[in-house]
Design a protein around this motif. Structure first.
Motif, PDB file in Angstrom:
ATOM      1  N   MET A  42      -9.305  -4.555  13.646  1.00  0.00           N
ATOM      2  CA  MET A  42      -9.738  -4.225  12.133  1.00  0.00           C
ATOM      3  C   MET A  42      -9.660  -2.881  11.906  1.00  0.00           C
ATOM      4  SD  MET A  42     -11.091  -5.593   9.645  1.00  0.00           S
ATOM      5  CE  MET A  42     -11.593  -7.055  10.166  1.00  0.00           C
ATOM      6  N   SER A  43      -9.803  -1.843  12.939  1.00  0.00           N
ATOM      7  CA  SER A  43      -9.783  -0.667  12.607  1.00  0.00           C
ATOM      8  C   SER A  43      -8.431  -0.054  12.139  1.00  0.00           C
ATOM      9  CB  SER A  43     -10.052   0.253  13.908  1.00  0.00           C
ATOM     10  OG  SER A  43      -9.150   0.088  15.045  1.00  0.00           O
ATOM     11  N   SER A  44      -7.267  -0.932  12.870  1.00  0.00           N
ATOM     12  CA  SER A  44      -5.978  -0.377  12.594  1.00  0.00           C
ATOM     13  C   SER A  44      -5.473  -0.956  11.072  1.00  0.00           C
ATOM     14  CB  SER A  44      -4.877  -0.931  13.596  1.00  0.00           C
ATOM     15  OG  SER A  44      -5.115  -2.491  13.599  1.00  0.00           O
ATOM     16  N   LEU A  45      -6.233  -1.991  10.321  1.00  0.00           N
ATOM     17  CA  LEU A  45      -6.135  -2.441   9.295  1.00  0.00           C
ATOM     18  C   LEU A  45      -6.685  -1.682   8.292  1.00  0.00           C
ATOM     19  CD1 LEU A  45      -6.566  -6.101   8.197  1.00  0.00           C
ATOM     20  CD2 LEU A  45      -7.329  -4.219   6.782  1.00  0.00           C
ATOM     21  N   CYS A  46      -7.815  -1.169   8.448  1.00  0.00           N
ATOM     22  CA  CYS A  46      -8.524  -0.083   7.578  1.00  0.00           C
ATOM     23  C   CYS A  46      -7.652   1.234   7.681  1.00  0.00           C
ATOM     24  CB  CYS A  46      -9.731  -0.027   8.102  1.00  0.00           C
ATOM     25  SG  CYS A  46     -10.918  -1.388   8.148  1.00  0.00           S
ATOM     26  N   ASP A  47      -7.347   1.356   8.753  1.00  0.00           N
ATOM     27  CA  ASP A  47      -6.422   3.001   8.864  1.00  0.00           C
ATOM     28  C   ASP A  47      -5.292   2.789   7.752  1.00  0.00           C
ATOM     29  OD1 ASP A  47      -5.368   5.276  10.067  1.00  0.00           O
ATOM     30  OD2 ASP A  47      -3.810   3.888  10.786  1.00  0.00           O
ATOM     31  N   ALA A  48      -4.330   1.698   7.914  1.00  0.00           N
ATOM     32  CA  ALA A  48      -3.264   1.362   7.369  1.00  0.00           C
ATOM     33  C   ALA A  48      -3.524   1.368   5.868  1.00  0.00           C
ATOM     34  CB  ALA A  48      -2.560   0.064   7.769  1.00  0.00           C
ATOM     35  N   TRP A  49      -4.503   0.707   5.439  1.00  0.00           N
ATOM     36  CA  TRP A  49      -4.920   0.556   3.927  1.00  0.00           C
ATOM     37  C   TRP A  49      -5.403   2.026   3.555  1.00  0.00           C
ATOM     38  CZ3 TRP A  49      -3.511  -3.110   0.803  1.00  0.00           C
ATOM     39  CH2 TRP A  49      -4.550  -3.209  -0.693  1.00  0.00           C
ATOM     40  N   ARG A  50      -6.016   2.603   4.226  1.00  0.00           N
ATOM     41  CA  ARG A  50      -6.434   3.894   3.631  1.00  0.00           C
ATOM     42  C   ARG A  50      -5.325   4.957   3.658  1.00  0.00           C
ATOM     43  NH1 ARG A  50     -12.165   3.612   6.939  1.00  0.00           N
ATOM     44  NH2 ARG A  50     -13.202   2.199   5.553  1.00  0.00           N
ATOM     45  N   HIS A  51      -4.288   4.663   4.227  1.00  0.00           N
ATOM     46  CA  HIS A  51      -3.154   5.790   4.419  1.00  0.00           C
ATOM     47  C   HIS A  51      -2.285   6.016   3.267  1.00  0.00           C
ATOM     48  CE1 HIS A  51       0.472   7.553   6.414  1.00  0.00           C
ATOM     49  NE2 HIS A  51      -0.529   8.293   6.935  1.00  0.00           N
ATOM     50  N   ALA A  52      -2.615   6.908   2.545  1.00  0.00           N
ATOM     51  CA  ALA A  52      -2.074   6.831   0.887  1.00  0.00           C
ATOM     52  C   ALA A  52      -0.451   7.154   1.178  1.00  0.00           C
ATOM     53  CB  ALA A  52      -2.547   8.194   0.492  1.00  0.00           C
ATOM     54  N   PRO A  53       0.138   7.730   2.210  1.00  0.00           N
ATOM     55  CA  PRO A  53       1.434   7.906   2.398  1.00  0.00           C
ATOM     56  C   PRO A  53       2.289   6.387   2.441  1.00  0.00           C
ATOM     57  CG  PRO A  53       0.579   9.623   3.627  1.00  0.00           C
ATOM     58  CD  PRO A  53      -0.605   8.643   3.171  1.00  0.00           C
ATOM     59  N   THR A  54       1.531   5.844   3.122  1.00  0.00           N
ATOM     60  CA  THR A  54       2.086   4.368   3.402  1.00  0.00           C
ATOM     61  C   THR A  54       2.292   3.557   2.114  1.00  0.00           C
ATOM     62  OG1 THR A  54       1.652   4.413   5.616  1.00  0.00           O
ATOM     63  CG2 THR A  54       2.145   2.342   4.766  1.00  0.00           C
ATOM     64  N   GLN A  55       1.112   3.596   1.545  1.00  0.00           N
ATOM     65  CA  GLN A  55       0.802   2.979   0.246  1.00  0.00           C
ATOM     66  C   GLN A  55       1.907   3.260  -0.760  1.00  0.00           C
ATOM     67  OE1 GLN A  55      -1.424   0.473  -0.724  1.00  0.00           O
ATOM     68  NE2 GLN A  55      -3.035   0.442   0.532  1.00  0.00           N
ATOM     69  N   ARG A  56       1.962   4.602  -1.046  1.00  0.00           N
ATOM     70  CA  ARG A  56       3.167   5.123  -1.855  1.00  0.00           C
ATOM     71  C   ARG A  56       4.595   4.547  -1.567  1.00  0.00           C
ATOM     72  NH1 ARG A  56       0.133   9.874  -1.833  1.00  0.00           N
ATOM     73  NH2 ARG A  56       1.312  10.954  -0.049  1.00  0.00           N
ATOM     74  N   ARG A  57       4.784   4.568  -0.126  1.00  0.00           N
ATOM     75  CA  ARG A  57       6.230   4.180   0.180  1.00  0.00           C
ATOM     76  C   ARG A  57       6.358   2.612  -0.015  1.00  0.00           C
ATOM     77  NH1 ARG A  57       5.498   8.344   4.507  1.00  0.00           N
ATOM     78  NH2 ARG A  57       4.274   6.532   5.767  1.00  0.00           N
ATOM     79  N   VAL A  58       5.364   1.915   0.274  1.00  0.00           N
ATOM     80  CA  VAL A  58       5.402   0.601  -0.008  1.00  0.00           C
ATOM     81  C   VAL A  58       5.818   0.316  -1.418  1.00  0.00           C
ATOM     82  CG1 VAL A  58       4.117  -1.686  -0.217  1.00  0.00           C
ATOM     83  CG2 VAL A  58       4.201  -0.254   1.898  1.00  0.00           C
ATOM     84  N   TRP A  59       4.842   0.795  -2.377  1.00  0.00           N
ATOM     85  CA  TRP A  59       5.130   0.481  -3.612  1.00  0.00           C
ATOM     86  C   TRP A  59       6.320   1.118  -4.593  1.00  0.00           C
ATOM     87  CZ3 TRP A  59       3.522  -3.530  -5.907  1.00  0.00           C
ATOM     88  CH2 TRP A  59       2.275  -4.151  -5.350  1.00  0.00           C
ATOM     89  N   ALA A  60       6.786   2.434  -3.632  1.00  0.00           N
ATOM     90  CA  ALA A  60       7.959   2.843  -4.306  1.00  0.00           C
ATOM     91  C   ALA A  60       9.318   2.076  -4.177  1.00  0.00           C
ATOM     92  CB  ALA A  60       8.388   4.176  -3.532  1.00  0.00           C
ATOM     93  N   LEU A  61       9.136   1.198  -3.163  1.00  0.00           N
ATOM     94  CA  LEU A  61      10.300   0.343  -2.804  1.00  0.00           C
ATOM     95  C   LEU A  61       9.895  -1.238  -3.527  1.00  0.00           C
ATOM     96  CD1 LEU A  61      11.089   1.106   0.988  1.00  0.00           C
ATOM     97  CD2 LEU A  61      12.656   1.401  -1.219  1.00  0.00           C
ATOM     98  N   ALA A  62       8.547  -1.603  -3.392  1.00  0.00           N
ATOM     99  CA  ALA A  62       8.253  -3.051  -3.643  1.00  0.00           C
ATOM    100  C   ALA A  62       8.121  -2.981  -5.432  1.00  0.00           C
ATOM    101  CB  ALA A  62       6.942  -3.314  -3.288  1.00  0.00           C
ATOM    102  N   GLY A  63       7.459  -1.799  -5.947  1.00  0.00           N
ATOM    103  CA  GLY A  63       7.596  -1.975  -7.525  1.00  0.00           C
ATOM    104  C   GLY A  63       8.745  -2.435  -8.154  1.00  0.00           C
ATOM    105  N   PRO A  64       9.919  -1.379  -7.816  1.00  0.00           N
ATOM    106  CA  PRO A  64      11.029  -1.761  -8.476  1.00  0.00           C
ATOM    107  C   PRO A  64      11.589  -3.262  -8.258  1.00  0.00           C
ATOM    108  CG  PRO A  64      11.066   0.610  -7.839  1.00  0.00           C
ATOM    109  CD  PRO A  64       9.992  -0.218  -7.135  1.00  0.00           C
ATOM    110  N   MET A  65      11.592  -3.518  -6.526  1.00  0.00           N
ATOM    111  CA  MET A  65      12.144  -4.719  -6.451  1.00  0.00           C
ATOM    112  C   MET A  65      11.265  -5.946  -7.088  1.00  0.00           C
ATOM    113  SD  MET A  65      14.765  -4.122  -4.749  1.00  0.00           S
ATOM    114  CE  MET A  65      14.995  -5.666  -4.273  1.00  0.00           C
TER     115      MET A  65
END
Length: 448
Positions: free
Chosen positions: A1-24
């Motif tokens: 659960m801690s790794s999930l929360c860490d990932a969800w709160r990690h702003a650079p990962t959120q930005r990278r995911v949506w920089a690719l996912a949004g256009p796709m």
């Protein structure tokens, strides 16, 4: 659960995911938009067999094109890993290999499909009017096949190089042009079913030519020279062809399921096959939207594996997974609450509407069962582990084919129930493979 929360709160990962996912997501949603417009335009012509012809012809063409989806999926993982290593020469060589494969396969299909077309249509047992129109539609669509396959290779390469805006521009240009030409040719010029086919051909070539220009521009950002002489050696083709072989087998099994769905629906009557086509447009809408997140995962996981970054891989998987779950819940609610409007928008034929309305609960359940297979496909593609994808698909197909035969007495409801079980089985088996590899720590290769 801690790794999930860490990932969800990690702003650079959120930005990278949506920089690719949004256009796709935007580009992917434009793909079923074409099918929706085809259905909506042709569905308002006076006869059900006209809509059925587009459904049957479009299904056969989609079966042909999507069978070679490995041109995109196989290219993405290798391009993402080359990008993670900063290897510009490998990126150039991979793009050349993808386009050469696309051209060779288009030529091969052109020589084989036309003689086999009468046998395929006979298998479906359509009415005489539907048979004639479906043949005309498919013959025209085949003229766009080289462009469609080249676009697969280009989109896969561009996405793997961490550029999702270029595929967005390609697909939006092609698909919006398709929509405009569809309305003009079918309603304005009154070309009927043939007009819908010509609109698609022109749009496919426009998208492929734009993709070539965008790929050429992207290559300027990476230093390196391709070893073109290596293309004459089998060793340089073996890794790509091995992955493409497994993805091909996996995709062939998947498209066989859709073909069987169309074949059995056609045997149940023109109105039933037309209604199923409208419902499958909903599945396409869902799949292409959720695939936007899966495509982002392909690129990010492949990049992390190429850079040997286990933490980035884990974070990307958690973030994309949570967003995929939320999106699937949204689509399920959309079809459950607004499904009748979705069907009525596509046709005003009363008999087709009634059949489609009765089967909306199946459509609403699909996103919740299928989302995990879409997500895990993204991980396996980024890791260039196509063998597990192939085995999961074959196992789901082998288990659910006898079920479809046993449920024939339930008519169209039995057909859809078997399809739901197929999607669930596919997700469960992929999940089991994921867990086995995760426990062995095999996603990121050890340093040598």
């Amino acid at each position: 659960m801690s790794s999930l929360c860490d990932a969800w709160r990690h702003a650079p990962t959120q930005r990278r995911v949506w920089a690719l996912a949004g256009p796709m997501i935007l580009s992917n949603l434009s793909v079923p938009l074409v099918a929706l417009v085809d259905s909506a335009v042709v569905g308002h012509l006076p006869h059900a067999y006209q809509l059925g012809a587009v459904a049957v012809g479009g299904s056969l063409y989609s079966l042909l094109v999507w069978t070679f989806g490995f041109l995109r999926m196989g290219t993405t993982g290798f391009a993402a890993q080359a990008c993670g290593r900063g290897d510009g020469g490998a990126l150039r060589q991979l793009l050349g290999q993808g386009l050469l494969l696309a051209g060779a396969l288009a030529l091969l299909c052109g020589l084989l499909v036309v003689p086999l077309l009468p046998a395929l249509l006979t298998l479906m047992q359509p009415g005489a009017e539907l048979d004639a129109l479906a043949r005309d539609y498919l013959h025209i669509r085949l003229l766009g096949l080289p462009a469609a396959l080249a676009s697969y290779a280009l989109i896969g390469w561009l996405l793997g190089s961490q550029n999702a805006r270029a595929p967005l521009l390609m697909l939006l240009t092609a698909n919006l042009l398709n929509v405009a030409l569809d309305l003009w040719f079918v309603l304005g010029l009154e070309w009927g079913v043939a007009g819908a086919a010509w609109a698609s051909v022109i749009a496919e070539w426009s998208g492929a030519l734009l993709g070539l220009a965008l790929a050429s521009r992207r290559l300027r950002e990476y230093l390196g020279r391709a070893d073109w002489q290596a293309l004459r050696r089998w060793a340089s083709w073996r890794p790509l062809l091995a992955v493409n072989r497994d993805i091909f087998i996996r995709t062939l099994a998947l498209q066989s399921v859709f073909l069987l769905l169309t074949v059995q629906g056609t045997r149940l009557g023109d109105a039933t096959v037309a209604a199923n086509a409208l419902l499958l447009n909903g599945l396409l809408l869902t799949a292409h939207a959720l695939d936007g997140l899966a495509h982002a995962l392909e690129a990010l996981c492949g990049h992390a594996i190429g850079a040997r970054d286990r933490l980035a891989l884990r974070r990307s998987l958690w973030v994309a997974g949570i967003w995929s779950l939320l999106a699937s819940l949204g689509f399920a609610a959309l079809f459950l609450l607004g499904g009748q409007w979705f069907v009525d928008l596509q046709t005003d034929i009363a008999e087709v509407r009634a059949i489609a309305h009765a089967h909306l609960p199946f459509l609403a359940a699909l996103p919740l069962l299928a989302v995990w297979s879409y997500l895990l496909d993204g991980l396996f593609i980024g890791a260039t582990r196509a063998r597990e994808m192939r085995d999961a698909m074959l196992l789901a197909f082998a288990l659910c084919l006898p079920l479809a035969w046993l449920l024939q007495g339930l008519g169209n409801a039995g057909l859809w129930l078997a399809f739901l079980v197929f999607m669930l089985t596919r997700s469960l088996v992929l999940g089991a493979f994921f867990w086995r590899i995760e426990r062995r720590g095999g996603w990121v290769p050890a340093e040598r």
